[in-house]
Design a protein around this motif. Structure first.
Motif, mmCIF file in Angstrom:
data_model
loop_
_atom_site.group_PDB
_atom_site.id
_atom_site.type_symbol
_atom_site.label_atom_id
_atom_site.label_comp_id
_atom_site.label_asym_id
_atom_site.label_seq_id
_atom_site.Cartn_x
_atom_site.Cartn_y
_atom_site.Cartn_z
ATOM 1 N N VAL A 55 155.711 70.594 91.148
ATOM 2 C CA VAL A 55 154.958 70.173 92.337
ATOM 3 C C VAL A 55 153.859 69.177 91.979
ATOM 4 O O VAL A 55 153.744 68.107 92.591
ATOM 5 N N GLU A 56 153.053 69.496 90.981
ATOM 6 C CA GLU A 56 151.907 68.641 90.665
ATOM 7 C C GLU A 56 152.346 67.291 90.081
ATOM 8 O O GLU A 56 151.791 66.245 90.431
ATOM 9 N N ASN A 57 153.355 67.327 89.219
ATOM 10 C CA ASN A 57 153.869 66.063 88.693
ATOM 11 C C ASN A 57 154.586 65.271 89.778
ATOM 12 O O ASN A 57 154.555 64.037 89.783
ATOM 13 N N GLY A 58 155.218 65.990 90.709
ATOM 14 C CA GLY A 58 155.846 65.318 91.844
ATOM 15 C C GLY A 58 154.820 64.629 92.724
ATOM 16 O O GLY A 58 154.998 63.471 93.125
ATOM 17 N N LEU A 59 153.727 65.331 93.039
ATOM 18 C CA LEU A 59 152.665 64.726 93.847
ATOM 19 C C LEU A 59 152.051 63.524 93.131
ATOM 20 O O LEU A 59 151.768 62.492 93.755
ATOM 21 N N ALA A 60 151.873 63.653 91.820
ATOM 22 C CA ALA A 60 151.324 62.532 91.044
ATOM 23 C C ALA A 60 152.247 61.316 91.122
ATOM 24 O O ALA A 60 151.782 60.177 91.257
ATOM 25 N N SER A 61 153.558 61.563 91.057
ATOM 26 C CA SER A 61 154.512 60.452 91.132
ATOM 27 C C SER A 61 154.473 59.787 92.506
ATOM 28 O O SER A 61 154.631 58.565 92.610
ATOM 29 N N LEU A 62 154.253 60.571 93.575
ATOM 30 C CA LEU A 62 154.150 59.994 94.919
ATOM 31 C C LEU A 62 152.907 59.115 95.035
ATOM 32 O O LEU A 62 152.956 58.031 95.632
ATOM 33 N N VAL A 63 151.811 59.576 94.472
ATOM 34 C CA VAL A 63 150.575 58.775 94.513
ATOM 35 C C VAL A 63 150.796 57.450 93.801
ATOM 36 O O VAL A 63 150.450 56.379 94.310
ATOM 37 N N LYS A 64 151.386 57.517 92.618
ATOM 38 C CA LYS A 64 151.606 56.286 91.835
ATOM 39 C C LYS A 64 152.558 55.324 92.536
ATOM 40 O O LYS A 64 152.356 54.111 92.510
ATOM 41 N N GLU A 65 153.603 55.869 93.169
ATOM 42 C CA GLU A 65 154.607 55.013 93.783
ATOM 43 C C GLU A 65 154.166 54.446 95.125
ATOM 44 O O GLU A 65 154.364 53.254 95.401
ATOM 45 N N TYR A 66 153.575 55.291 95.969
ATOM 46 C CA TYR A 66 153.281 54.872 97.339
ATOM 47 C C TYR A 66 151.845 54.391 97.542
ATOM 48 O O TYR A 66 151.566 53.674 98.503
ATOM 49 N N TYR A 67 150.945 54.805 96.640
ATOM 50 C CA TYR A 67 149.540 54.401 96.778
ATOM 51 C C TYR A 67 148.989 53.940 95.428
ATOM 52 O O TYR A 67 148.063 54.538 94.877
ATOM 53 N N PRO A 68 149.571 52.878 94.868
ATOM 54 C CA PRO A 68 149.177 52.452 93.518
ATOM 55 C C PRO A 68 147.725 51.996 93.415
ATOM 56 O O PRO A 68 147.172 51.966 92.307
ATOM 57 N N ASP A 69 147.097 51.667 94.549
ATOM 58 C CA ASP A 69 145.708 51.212 94.526
ATOM 59 C C ASP A 69 144.709 52.345 94.708
ATOM 60 O O ASP A 69 143.495 52.098 94.800
ATOM 61 N N ALA A 70 145.166 53.569 94.773
ATOM 62 C CA ALA A 70 144.282 54.709 95.024
ATOM 63 C C ALA A 70 143.188 54.813 93.971
ATOM 64 O O ALA A 70 143.426 54.605 92.778
ATOM 65 N N GLU A 71 141.984 55.137 94.447
ATOM 66 C CA GLU A 71 140.832 55.278 93.550
ATOM 67 C C GLU A 71 140.296 56.701 93.494
ATOM 68 O O GLU A 71 139.624 57.071 92.535
ATOM 69 N N VAL A 72 140.567 57.511 94.520
ATOM 70 C CA VAL A 72 140.068 58.883 94.544
ATOM 71 C C VAL A 72 141.009 59.744 95.388
ATOM 72 O O VAL A 72 141.644 59.252 96.328
ATOM 73 N N LEU A 73 141.130 61.019 95.016
ATOM 74 C CA LEU A 73 141.928 61.973 95.766
ATOM 75 C C LEU A 73 141.003 62.933 96.498
ATOM 76 O O LEU A 73 139.986 63.358 95.947
ATOM 77 N N MET A 74 141.349 63.282 97.720
ATOM 78 C CA MET A 74 140.569 64.239 98.496
ATOM 79 C C MET A 74 141.495 65.336 99.023
ATOM 80 O O MET A 74 142.426 65.058 99.778
ATOM 81 N N GLY A 75 141.240 66.572 98.622
ATOM 82 C CA GLY A 75 142.053 67.685 99.073
ATOM 83 C C GLY A 75 141.591 68.213 100.417
ATOM 84 O O GLY A 75 140.412 68.109 100.771
ATOM 85 N N THR A 76 142.526 68.759 101.174
ATOM 86 C CA THR A 76 142.175 69.433 102.419
ATOM 87 C C THR A 76 141.711 70.844 102.076
ATOM 88 O O THR A 76 142.203 71.467 101.140
ATOM 89 N N SER A 77 140.773 71.345 102.857
ATOM 90 C CA SER A 77 140.249 72.690 102.613
ATOM 91 C C SER A 77 141.046 73.721 103.422
ATOM 92 O O SER A 77 141.293 73.507 104.604
ATOM 93 N N THR A 78 141.517 74.775 102.758
ATOM 94 C CA THR A 78 141.318 75.049 101.340
ATOM 95 C C THR A 78 142.594 74.797 100.515
ATOM 96 O O THR A 78 142.534 74.677 99.297
ATOM 97 N N ALA A 79 143.715 74.739 101.209
ATOM 98 C CA ALA A 79 145.004 74.740 100.501
ATOM 99 C C ALA A 79 145.233 73.525 99.621
ATOM 100 O O ALA A 79 145.949 73.600 98.621
ATOM 101 N N GLY A 80 144.640 72.380 99.975
ATOM 102 C CA GLY A 80 144.894 71.169 99.204
ATOM 103 C C GLY A 80 143.970 70.964 98.019
ATOM 104 O O GLY A 80 144.191 70.060 97.203
ATOM 105 N N ILE A 81 142.937 71.805 97.900
ATOM 106 C CA ILE A 81 141.917 71.567 96.870
ATOM 107 C C ILE A 81 142.488 71.681 95.460
ATOM 108 O O ILE A 81 142.300 70.791 94.620
#
Length: 215
Positions: A55-81
């Motif tokens: 799951v975590e490596n999958g989410l990381a791959s989505l960030v890299k592929e779809y949002y390559p310019d991302a500078e910060v991640l923000m989790g939803t409270s509480t499940a996404g934190i």
């Protein structure tokens, strides 16, 4: 890994630990009163080492592929934190989270962690159904001046209401897997009967219509 391969892998993972559990003949009751053939608890992904890795490596791959310019991640409270924290560690990116409401003490923050105006932000969510909670999170970040690129999530129902609401708010979401894929995978692996898939998709199309129960 191809997107379809990733969807199938995560679907199998979620089913194997009963993070997504189908019970079409004995529906669960949501807080809203709607009868549902599916129960979801993606927090279980954190307690299974193999599934958590996927799951975590999958989410990381989505960030890299779809949002390559991302500078910060923000989790939803509480499940996404927790997911935002782990993915942030994998990608060596800063992370924070957004409370469901402002604190009533201290600095009364709603956004926890450093966030600069104009910072390119990706929201990390565990589950999207009607989209309400993630829309609130995105709006809070936008009001704080963040440039929200979009959302990554573990699982989406693909409900019409959720899709329409995200589109109205101009919010992009990319999920590791989806309801259709999990229903198909569940049938293929004997968790449910093949005939149940149509019933599940009928629920997905209109949760308020209970005719699928009698199908």
């Amino acid at each position: 890994m191809m997107k379809t391969q990733l969807e199938n892998l995560i679907a199998k993972d979620l089913l194997s630990i009963k993070a997504v559990f189908f019970r079409p003949d004995e529906p669960f009751i949501w807080a809203s009163g709607i009868k549902s053939p599916v129960y979801c608890d993606n927090r279980l992904t954190l307690t299974d080492v193999k599934v958590r890795y996927d799951v975590e490596n999958g989410l990381a791959s989505l960030v890299k592929e779809y949002y390559p310019d991302a500078e910060v991640l923000m989790g939803t409270s509480t499940a996404g934190i927790a997911h935002a924290a782990i993915v942030g560690h994998i990608l060596s990116m800063p992370m924070g989270y957004v409370r469901s409401g402002a604190k009533d003490h201290g600095r009364q923050n709603r956004i926890e962690g450093k966030l600069s105006r104009g910072q390119k932000t990706v929201v990390v969510e565990d589950l999207i159904s009607t989209g309400g909670s993630v829309i609130e999170t995105v709006n809070a970040l936008r009001e704080a001046g963040a440039d929200v690129l979009g959302v990554v999530s573990i699982f989406t129902y693909g409900m019409k209401k959720g899709i329409e609401r995200l589109a109205e708010e101009n919010i992009k979401n990319v999920s590791l897997t989806n309801f259709d894929c999990i229903a198909k995978t569940a049938a293929e692996n004997g968790y449910i009967k093949e005939d149940d898939v149509k019933r599940l998709l009928a629920f997905r199309d209109d949760p308020s219509d209970e005719s699928w129960i009698k199908a």
